[in-house]
Enzyme design. Structure first.
Site, PDB file in Angstrom:
ATOM      1  N   SER A   1       0.810  -1.210   0.000  1.00 26.03           N
ATOM      2  CA  SER A   1       0.000   0.000   0.000  1.00 26.03           C
ATOM      3  C   SER A   1       0.845   1.262   0.000  1.00 26.03           C
ATOM      4  CB  SER A   1      -0.916  -0.031   1.229  1.00 26.03           C
ATOM      5  OG  SER A   1      -0.902   1.203   1.901  1.00 26.03           O
ATOM      6  N   LYS A   2       0.332   2.296  -0.701  1.00 27.19           N
ATOM      7  CA  LYS A   2       1.122   3.515  -0.818  1.00 27.19           C
ATOM      8  C   LYS A   2       1.099   4.327   0.471  1.00 27.19           C
ATOM      9  CE  LYS A   2      -2.392   5.881  -3.564  1.00 27.19           C
ATOM     10  NZ  LYS A   2      -2.826   5.753  -4.900  1.00 27.19           N
ATOM     11  N   ARG A   3       0.203   3.932   1.396  1.00 22.54           N
ATOM     12  CA  ARG A   3       0.201   4.637   2.681  1.00 22.54           C
ATOM     13  C   ARG A   3       1.486   4.345   3.472  1.00 22.54           C
ATOM     14  NH1 ARG A   3      -3.970   2.327   5.356  1.00 22.54           N
ATOM     15  NH2 ARG A   3      -4.521   1.217   3.466  1.00 22.54           N
TER      16      ARG A   3
END
Ligand code: GLU
Length: 527
Positions: free
Chosen positions: A289-291
């Site tokens: 995830s890009k988070r």
């Protein structure tokens, strides 16, 4: 064994790190067998199309050394960017006589799907004629209503086969002539006729036996109302016509497998081997995830990861050289020669960002200074946002001397910037009050010691210099480490820096003197 693999991204965004790993494995399998590797752009979703994505993907593959043997030409890329489709659009079914005559080889050498539309239309029509697909005229509103009703009954959304049950082919063609909009749908009820059962088993080279029941498969749209195919049809037509022997793709596409098997069988074509790569997971679970950090290849490059380190890290996401072999460092050539689909692990690999960072540090350390300097210069040119720093670095003919000092201290190319700044710019003032150790002294004591430094300074060798600073420190009753820190703050403007002796030699006596004097002057204002 003749092997052809492909990497078939949709140009709906920039290259994802999972996409690069996909391309790496597909490239490796082709090259391991002296085969061919294709880059094909699947631009059938024009609503999510990103203009320069295709070009960027090709460029990145090349930069990473994953050179495709076949790929879109610049004319094809340009046409794709402009949205110039080849062949008929929404009215294609008004030209079936013409479409039937389309030759497959008319489009050989074309690796962008919207530049190959007549091929998909031709095979969609063949499926319709042979009773494996049908024209559908249902409006969006009706489809929504059907889905609502299915959901209310606890069923999955899906099409109810209305048009198949209500119109003969002649009636359907009549409606098309009258100008009604239409799509083509796969007729999954024909599965029993094709396979002798609604249930099929497909062999996957990584996952083993996969079981599907066509009772669970929707009557998938194969050609949309604009005449453009969906993924499911286009991927089969292209893989078959391009001679792909191993269809390597991500696990997220698994639900498309029965649809593809259906189309292969209905068209009487031999299937490629199916090879689904397990999904890459985040250490915390779930999809990458890009988070939690970068996910796009370009982002990793901008952060200062080296291409060979990234590639090496990706090799180990789902592959290992074999039992008992604990090596972790591989060049692309080594990987190609060792790679085997049988060695792909079924389990989901975990994207360990700390490990990637460690790898990068190791790769930086393994480069000789000249090479690292070139790589860094290239990085600065492409990615550095600090205009003054960029200017200074690009005209520095002595950069390698500085890189030698920086090399053992960084894990990312971007971290070199802060270490190098002291060579180009006068430092900002940092008060000793803010820094551990030195804050225990009166500013005035430090100022006096610093001014006295010039009476001790001996730059003849590292040892002589260290000894001279220690004598100075003793004379002012300052701890040795704190004296070095005071000099560091004055000259580097940062409590963390490259070794001072080497830095002082590079900067030269005058510059050092100027900075120390200025710093001592500023100390008068601090209490
Ligand atoms: N076009 C699909 C994508 O966006 C490719 C899936 C495949 O490799 O078949 O990733």
């Amino acid at each position: 064994m003749r092997v052809i693999t492909r990497f078939a991204p949709s140009p709906t965004g920039f290259l994802h790190i999972g996409g690069l790993r996909m391309a790496l494995f597909a490239y490796a399998w082709a090259k391991h067998n002296n085969g061919k590797f294709i880059l094909r752009l699947e631009d059938t979703d024009r609503t999510r199309f990103v203009k320069t994505a295709g070009e960027q993907i090709l460029e990145l593959l090349r930069e990473f050394g994953l050179n495709p043997d076949y790929y879109p030409t610049s004319d094809q890329l340009e046409a794709m960017e402009k949205g110039q489709l080849v062949g008929y659009g929404a009215d294609w079914a008004l030209h079936l006589d013409e479409i039937e005559k389309v030759e497959d080889n008319q489009f050989s050498g074309v690796y962008v799907q919207t530049q190959r539309l007549p091929l998909y239309q031709k095979y969609a029509w063949q499926l319709v004629k042979n009773g494996y697909a049908y024209f559908c005229f249902c409006s969006k509103e009706r489809l929504e209503q059907v889905n609502k009703e299915r959901l209310a009954k606890g069923l999955k959304p899906g099409y109810d086969g209305y048009c198949k049950l209500h119109y003969t082919l002649d009636e359907a063609l009549e409606k098309i002539k009258k100008g009604e909009p239409y799509v083509v749908r796969m007729d999954t009820s024909a599965a029993e006729r094709l396979f002798g059962s609604s249930k099929i088993t497909v062999h996957d080279k990584v996952l083993g036996e996969l079981k599907f029941d066509f009772k669970d498969v929707n009557d998938q749209v194969l050609i949309k109302s604009d005449g453009i195919p969906t993924y499911h049809l286009a991927v089969v037509v292209d893989d078959y016509l391009m001679g792909v022997t191993h269809m390597m793709r991500g696990y997220e596409w698994i639900s498309s497998t029965p649809k593809q098997v259906f189309i292969y069988k209905a068209l009487g074509w031999d299937m490629p081997e199916f090879v689904h790569l397990p999904l890459i997971l985040d250490p915390g679970g779930g999809k990458l995830s890009k988070r939690k950090g970068s996910v796009m290849v370009a982002e990793f490059l901008k952060e200062g990861y080296l291409k060979d380190a990234l590639l090496n890290f990706l090799m180990l996401l789902g592959w290992s050289p074999g039992k008992g072999d604990t090596r972790e460092f591989f060049t692309l050539d080594e990987f190609v020669s060792l790679f085997d689909i049988d060695k792909i692990n079924k389990a989901n690999p975990v994207f360990d960002r700390n490990k990637l960072l460690w790898f990068n540090g190791e790769y930086i350390r393994k480069k000789d200074v000249r090479t690292l300097t070139d790589i860094f210069t290239d990085w600065v040119r492409k990615y550095c946002d600090d205009v003054d720093f960029k200017k200074a670095v690009l005209k520095d003919s002595q950069l390698d001397k500085k890189m030698e000092l920086v090399k053992p201290r960084i894990k990312l190319l971007s971290q070199a910037v802060n270490f190098l700044k002291m060579f180009y710019f006068d430092p900002e003032f940092i008060s000793p009050r803010q820094v551990k150790g030195v804050k225990r002294y009166e500013c005035e004591t430090i100022a006096r010691a610093l001014i006295d430094y010039f009476n001790y300074e001996d730059l003849s060798s590292n040892e002589a210099w260290v000894a001279s600073v220690r004598r100075l420190a003793d004379a002012y009753d300052i701890k040795h480490a704190d004296m070095f820190m005071a000099l560091r703050l004055a000259v580097a403007g940062n409590p963390v820096s490259v070794p001072l002796y080497e830095a002082f030699v590079i900067l030269g006596k005058d510059k050092v003197r100027e900075r120390i004097n200025r710093y001592a002057e500023r100390l008068k204002e601090c209490k």
